[in-house]
Design an enzyme around this catalytic site. Sequence first.
Site, mmCIF file in Angstrom:
data_model
loop_
_atom_site.group_PDB
_atom_site.id
_atom_site.type_symbol
_atom_site.label_atom_id
_atom_site.label_comp_id
_atom_site.label_asym_id
_atom_site.label_seq_id
_atom_site.Cartn_x
_atom_site.Cartn_y
_atom_site.Cartn_z
ATOM 1 N N LYS A 1 0.824 -1.219 0.000
ATOM 2 C CA LYS A 1 0.000 0.000 0.000
ATOM 3 C C LYS A 1 0.857 1.268 0.000
ATOM 4 O O LYS A 1 0.430 2.321 0.452
ATOM 5 C CB LYS A 1 -0.981 0.025 1.175
ATOM 6 C CG LYS A 1 -1.860 -1.206 1.298
ATOM 7 C CD LYS A 1 -2.495 -1.618 -0.029
ATOM 8 C CE LYS A 1 -3.413 -0.567 -0.597
ATOM 9 N NZ LYS A 1 -3.929 -0.949 -1.959
ATOM 10 N N GLY A 2 2.048 1.145 -0.554
ATOM 11 C CA GLY A 2 2.919 2.310 -0.654
ATOM 12 C C GLY A 2 2.948 2.918 -2.045
ATOM 13 O O GLY A 2 3.501 3.991 -2.244
ATOM 14 N N GLY A 3 2.378 2.189 -3.029
ATOM 15 C CA GLY A 3 2.381 2.659 -4.411
ATOM 16 C C GLY A 3 3.229 1.794 -5.329
ATOM 17 O O GLY A 3 3.670 2.254 -6.384
ATOM 18 N N THR A 4 3.439 0.531 -4.955
ATOM 19 C CA THR A 4 4.305 -0.340 -5.753
ATOM 20 C C THR A 4 3.742 -0.589 -7.148
ATOM 21 O O THR A 4 4.490 -0.623 -8.126
ATOM 22 C CB THR A 4 4.534 -1.688 -5.049
ATOM 23 O OG1 THR A 4 3.270 -2.322 -4.799
ATOM 24 C CG2 THR A 4 5.263 -1.495 -3.724
ATOM 25 N N ARG A 5 2.442 -0.789 -7.253
ATOM 26 C CA ARG A 5 1.846 -1.039 -8.568
ATOM 27 C C ARG A 5 1.975 0.193 -9.457
ATOM 28 O O ARG A 5 2.325 0.085 -10.640
ATOM 29 C CB ARG A 5 0.378 -1.463 -8.415
ATOM 30 C CG ARG A 5 -0.407 -1.561 -9.735
ATOM 31 C CD ARG A 5 0.225 -2.465 -10.758
ATOM 32 N NE ARG A 5 0.310 -3.847 -10.327
ATOM 33 C CZ ARG A 5 0.834 -4.825 -11.066
ATOM 34 N NH1 ARG A 5 1.362 -4.548 -12.245
ATOM 35 N NH2 ARG A 5 0.892 -6.053 -10.606
ATOM 36 N N ARG B 1 5.204 5.738 1.792
ATOM 37 C CA ARG B 1 4.325 6.892 1.960
ATOM 38 C C ARG B 1 4.164 7.147 3.455
ATOM 39 O O ARG B 1 4.656 6.371 4.275
ATOM 40 C CB ARG B 1 2.971 6.634 1.300
ATOM 41 C CG ARG B 1 2.230 5.458 1.895
ATOM 42 C CD ARG B 1 1.020 5.057 1.110
ATOM 43 N NE ARG B 1 -0.015 6.094 1.109
ATOM 44 C CZ ARG B 1 -1.289 5.849 0.798
ATOM 45 N NH1 ARG B 1 -1.674 4.628 0.468
ATOM 46 N NH2 ARG B 1 -2.168 6.819 0.823
ATOM 47 N N SER C 1 -4.782 2.952 4.531
ATOM 48 C CA SER C 1 -4.931 2.357 3.213
ATOM 49 C C SER C 1 -4.920 0.840 3.285
ATOM 50 O O SER C 1 -5.669 0.150 2.581
ATOM 51 C CB SER C 1 -3.813 2.847 2.293
ATOM 52 O OG SER C 1 -3.973 2.357 0.989
#
EC number: 2.8.2.-
Length: 313
Positions: free
Chosen positions: A70-74, A153, A161
């Site tokens: 949920k840190g923005g890896t995708r 994040r 998130s």
Amino acid sequence: MTCFLASAFLLVLQTYAAPPEFVQTGFDITLEPMDLDPGLAANVSGDVTSSPPPGTSKRAPHSIIIGVRKGGTRALLEMLDIHPEVAAAATEVHFFDWDENYAKGFEWYRELMPYSYPHQITVEKTPGYFTSALAPERICAMNSSIKLLLILRDPAERVISDYTQVYFNRLENHKPVQAIENLLVRNGALNIRYKAIQRSLYDVHMRNWLRYFPLEQIHIVDGDALIRDPLPELQKVERFLNLPPRIVSSNFYFNQTKGFYCIRSDGRERCLHESKGRPHPAVNSTVLQQLRSYLQEHNRTFFRLVKRTFDWQ
């Protein structure tokens, strides 16, 4: 020397891996459904159904996005895949953090990588690696000079998130759900055993990675900055990976409906899966302050470890 000693041990371990229930996993506790977006695989390199292009081969990754969940890896992988010299694995492999996969061996792992040309670099992402007690040592045993990408994040926002994803997953599977306050607080005190909180203790996990890799091999992407303005963060990644600058501002456009940046490349436009960018629930202000206060000291320790600061509340 650490990786050398680990290599011999891990060669035995991957052949005779203990059942998962007998493995000490530290903070990487019970796994919830993978953060894998259906329908996105076609947007990422690695179509295993077609014949490989002439001159290509499957290679172990040159770089791995190790987290955080949920840190923005995708988003990072999708945006990095714009670069013509990047071949991105289509799915989260969970090779280094799941014993049952690691026991299958490196050849099994390599076969899951996309076909790539000699001038390209292969990138894999599995967010669970960052919080895994075993992943750093195992990755080091494979390639001690590999370049690692870590996107982070605000840890309190990451907790919310994380909760939001699990909340919607449970709703979709007709399972009971709880208010976030009931998970964050137990008996009037912050529930620091809550898995989402443990994943946001960045300093705890980073110490483990720094046992095996120098800080210079771990590039930290500011996930909050990536959401606001993707290009500067991706340009830093290009430089870290020694890639020629190919990602430009025209590769992104802000989608007013979704509320975040989408991708424009190869004559087509695409956005992340609808599960991304879900609105967060309102959290009781007192509980949220408890959470932020608890994370502050961990954040300060993390800043000292990585020799930089972030604009986290």
